[in-house]
Design a protein around this motif. Structure first.
Motif, short mmCIF file in Angstrom:
data_model
loop_
_atom_site.label_atom_id
_atom_site.label_comp_id
_atom_site.label_asym_id
_atom_site.label_seq_id
_atom_site.Cartn_x
_atom_site.Cartn_y
_atom_site.Cartn_z
N ASP A 1 -39.40 -0.01 -5.32
CA ASP A 1 -39.63 0.75 -6.55
C ASP A 1 -40.18 2.14 -6.23
OD1 ASP A 1 -38.71 -1.33 -8.05
OD2 ASP A 1 -40.69 -2.05 -8.69
N ASN A 2 -39.64 2.73 -5.15
CA ASN A 2 -40.04 4.06 -4.66
C ASN A 2 -41.51 4.12 -4.24
OD1 ASN A 2 -37.50 5.48 -5.01
ND2 ASN A 2 -37.86 5.27 -7.22
N ARG B 1 -48.78 -1.86 0.57
CA ARG B 1 -49.90 -1.77 -0.37
C ARG B 1 -49.64 -2.62 -1.61
NH1 ARG B 1 -51.39 4.73 0.01
NH2 ARG B 1 -52.11 4.67 2.19
N LEU B 2 -48.38 -2.70 -2.01
CA LEU B 2 -48.04 -3.55 -3.15
C LEU B 2 -48.31 -5.02 -2.80
CD1 LEU B 2 -44.86 -3.15 -5.32
CD2 LEU B 2 -45.62 -5.41 -4.61
N LEU B 3 -47.97 -5.41 -1.58
CA LEU B 3 -48.23 -6.78 -1.13
C LEU B 3 -49.73 -7.06 -1.10
CD1 LEU B 3 -47.46 -9.52 0.12
CD2 LEU B 3 -47.35 -8.38 2.35
N LEU B 4 -50.51 -6.13 -0.57
CA LEU B 4 -51.96 -6.32 -0.49
C LEU B 4 -52.57 -6.42 -1.88
CD1 LEU B 4 -52.84 -3.82 2.38
CD2 LEU B 4 -52.83 -6.31 2.51
N ALA B 5 -52.09 -5.61 -2.81
CA ALA B 5 -52.60 -5.67 -4.19
C ALA B 5 -52.26 -7.01 -4.83
CB ALA B 5 -52.01 -4.52 -5.01
N PRO C 1 -30.37 -4.60 1.56
CA PRO C 1 -30.02 -3.19 1.35
C PRO C 1 -30.66 -2.63 0.09
CG PRO C 1 -28.20 -4.59 0.68
CD PRO C 1 -29.22 -5.50 1.32
N PRO C 2 -30.73 -1.30 -0.01
CA PRO C 2 -31.24 -0.67 -1.24
C PRO C 2 -30.48 -1.19 -2.46
CG PRO C 2 -31.01 0.96 0.48
CD PRO C 2 -30.39 -0.30 1.02
N GLY C 3 -31.23 -1.38 -3.55
CA GLY C 3 -30.65 -1.92 -4.76
C GLY C 3 -30.87 -3.42 -4.91
N SER C 4 -31.25 -4.09 -3.81
CA SER C 4 -31.50 -5.53 -3.88
C SER C 4 -32.74 -5.81 -4.72
CB SER C 4 -31.69 -6.10 -2.47
OG SER C 4 -30.56 -5.89 -1.67
N ILE C 5 -32.66 -6.85 -5.51
CA ILE C 5 -33.80 -7.30 -6.31
C ILE C 5 -34.53 -8.39 -5.51
CG2 ILE C 5 -34.58 -8.29 -8.48
CD1 ILE C 5 -33.34 -5.50 -8.69
N ILE C 6 -35.83 -8.21 -5.34
CA ILE C 6 -36.60 -9.13 -4.51
C ILE C 6 -37.88 -9.57 -5.22
CG2 ILE C 6 -35.75 -8.08 -2.37
CD1 ILE C 6 -38.64 -6.83 -2.13
N GLN D 1 -37.34 -3.82 -6.92
CA GLN D 1 -36.09 -3.31 -6.36
C GLN D 1 -36.37 -2.56 -5.06
OE1 GLN D 1 -33.77 -0.08 -8.30
NE2 GLN D 1 -32.06 -1.51 -8.22
N ILE D 2 -35.62 -2.90 -4.02
CA ILE D 2 -35.71 -2.15 -2.77
C ILE D 2 -35.03 -0.81 -2.96
CG2 ILE D 2 -34.94 -2.05 -0.36
CD1 ILE D 2 -35.26 -5.03 -0.18
N THR D 3 -35.76 0.27 -2.67
CA THR D 3 -35.18 1.60 -2.83
C THR D 3 -34.81 2.23 -1.49
OG1 THR D 3 -37.48 2.35 -3.13
CG2 THR D 3 -36.11 2.17 -5.09
#
Length: 411
Positions: A256-257, A262-266, A320-325, A243-245
């Motif tokens: 996700d706050n 870094r999430l992409l790199l992981a 926008p915030p709240g979007s699920i990606i 979720q885009i926060t």
């Protein structure tokens, strides 16, 4: 829709013979010809002159080859009943990496000269511009600049709008949504032609040739209600649903706050991908916006900053915030498989984003004869991609994923 077909030919003469047959079969039906042509430069003049002489009412452009049939000549044609138009509403320059952070402090970006009619009423400090805000303020100006041919059309009567555009369709897209919010919108970003015709793009409209802007046709209720679908073949999931926060401009700030880069790199590391750079030269990374459990909208990741965490997208507005990606990538492929077969009883117009280059120049689909006719479908490709909007639920957005395909279909 009256009639559509796509013709693949070995030679200009074989193509012209097939187009003459199409004309004779459609002679009593009238309408405006929609065409997209991919051909060698030495054959363009004879083919386009032939089309324009036999179909005085026409809208067309030069397109790129489809990998399956490269380097054969390819021409998609359709006869349509609708309101044709020519637009000179300017779009925007390509997004610049990190420009939204810079705009908070000071920006030296100036509006392009071609956009001066959009910005002339803005009297603020151009060195401190929130471009998305200015564009929103300009929506009414863009609506006032609506092509004269469309000004008397009733919004409730227009079901869908097709257009061919230069590489900056944002102006006409904004104006069309403001005027026809409930219609489908499908724009084809014409192939780049500086080394073919000397023009950035090459558009044809009723005997005239244009290098910018857009030309199109508004389709009305008499043709029925079409559906607009999009496909994204070949993508591989890197992450589960997220979720885009927070987001701003073309930047995703947190997911996700947490830190999205870094999430992409992981995720890249988990899938055994090279993480020495945020982007790999031969791979493309994307953010897919989810809807009903599948990717509904796609944006290419253009850069990431592990320290700040932001991810920049190749679009004017991040989800926008709240979007699920989901974060996805497209592995390097030697060939792009395209869905270009007959559509049986459904007539459709399909636009495809094609690769920037083609392998060894050998077609993967060998023609048994001098010409192949795919009946019932208009299919054209461009390395610049396409723009679409499905009714009032979304803003227009551009797809450049190689093999990505949007289809407007009548049932």
């Amino acid at each position: 829709m009256i009639r559509a077909q796509t013709v693949v030919a070995r030679t200009p003469s074989a193509l012209l013979t097939s187009l003459d047959r199409f004309r004779l079969q459609s002679k009593s039906k009238g309408g405006t010809l929609l065409f997209a042509l991919s051909a060698p430069s030495d054959a363009l003049s004879v083919i386009t002159s032939h089309l324009q002489s036999h179909f005085p009412r026409h809208i067309g452009c030069l397109s790129s080859p489809l990998p399956a049939y490269y380097p054969h000549i390819m021409c998609a044609v359709a006869l349509l009943d609708g309101i044709t138009f020519r637009s000179t509403i300017a779009g925007r320059a390509d997004p610049q990496v990190g420009r939204w952070h810079a705009a908070r402090r000071s920006s030296i970006q100036q509006p392009p000269t071609a956009q001066s009619n959009i910005f002339e009423k803005f009297n603020g400090d151009l060195n401190r511009v929130n471009w998305e805000d200015i564009w929103d303020r300009s929506a009414m100006s863009a609506q006032n600049m609506m092509p004269v041919e469309l000004r008397t059309a009733r919004p409730e009567d227009v079901t869908s709008i097709l257009y061919f555009s230069d590489r900056a369709p944002e102006g006409i897209a904004k104006a069309l949504k403001a005027t026809f919010p409930h219609s489908h919108e499908l724009g084809f970003l014409a192939s780049s032609t500086p080394f073919i015709t000397g023009r950035p793009v090459t558009l044809f409209h009723d005997g005239k040739i244009y290098s910018d802007g857009a030309i199109g046709v508004a389709l009305q209720l008499s043709l029925g209600h079409p559906s607009l679908k999009v496909e994204f073949p070949g993508l591989v999931d890197l992450t589960p649903d997220l979720q885009i926060t927070s987001s701003e401009g073309n930047l995703i700030l947190t997911v996700d706050n947490g830190n999205p880069t870094r999430l992409l790199l992981a995720a890249m590391n988990k899938h055994g991908l090279d993480v020495r750079g945020v982007l790999l030269k031969d791979d493309e990374f994307y953010v897919g916006v989810m809807g009903d459990g599948k990717v509904d909208r796609l944006h290419r990741i253009t850069s990431g900053d592990p320290s700040r965490g932001t991810i920049a997208l190749g679009t004017m507005s991040a989800p926008p915030p709240g979007s699920i990606i989901r974060m996805l990538y497209l592995p390097q492929r030697d060939e792009v498989n395209l869905n270009s077969g007959p559509t049986h009883e459904n007539t459709s117009i399909s636009f495809i984003a094609t690769p920037d280059s083609f392998g060894d120049g050998r077609p993967s689909s060998v023609l048994e004869n001098d010409v192949l006719v795919i009946d019932g479908i208009f299919i054209a490709g461009s390395e610049n991609g396409f723009m679409l909007r499905r009714g009032a639920k979304e803003e227009g957005w551009t797809c450049t994923l190689p093999g990505g395909q949007a289809s407007l279909r009548w049932t």
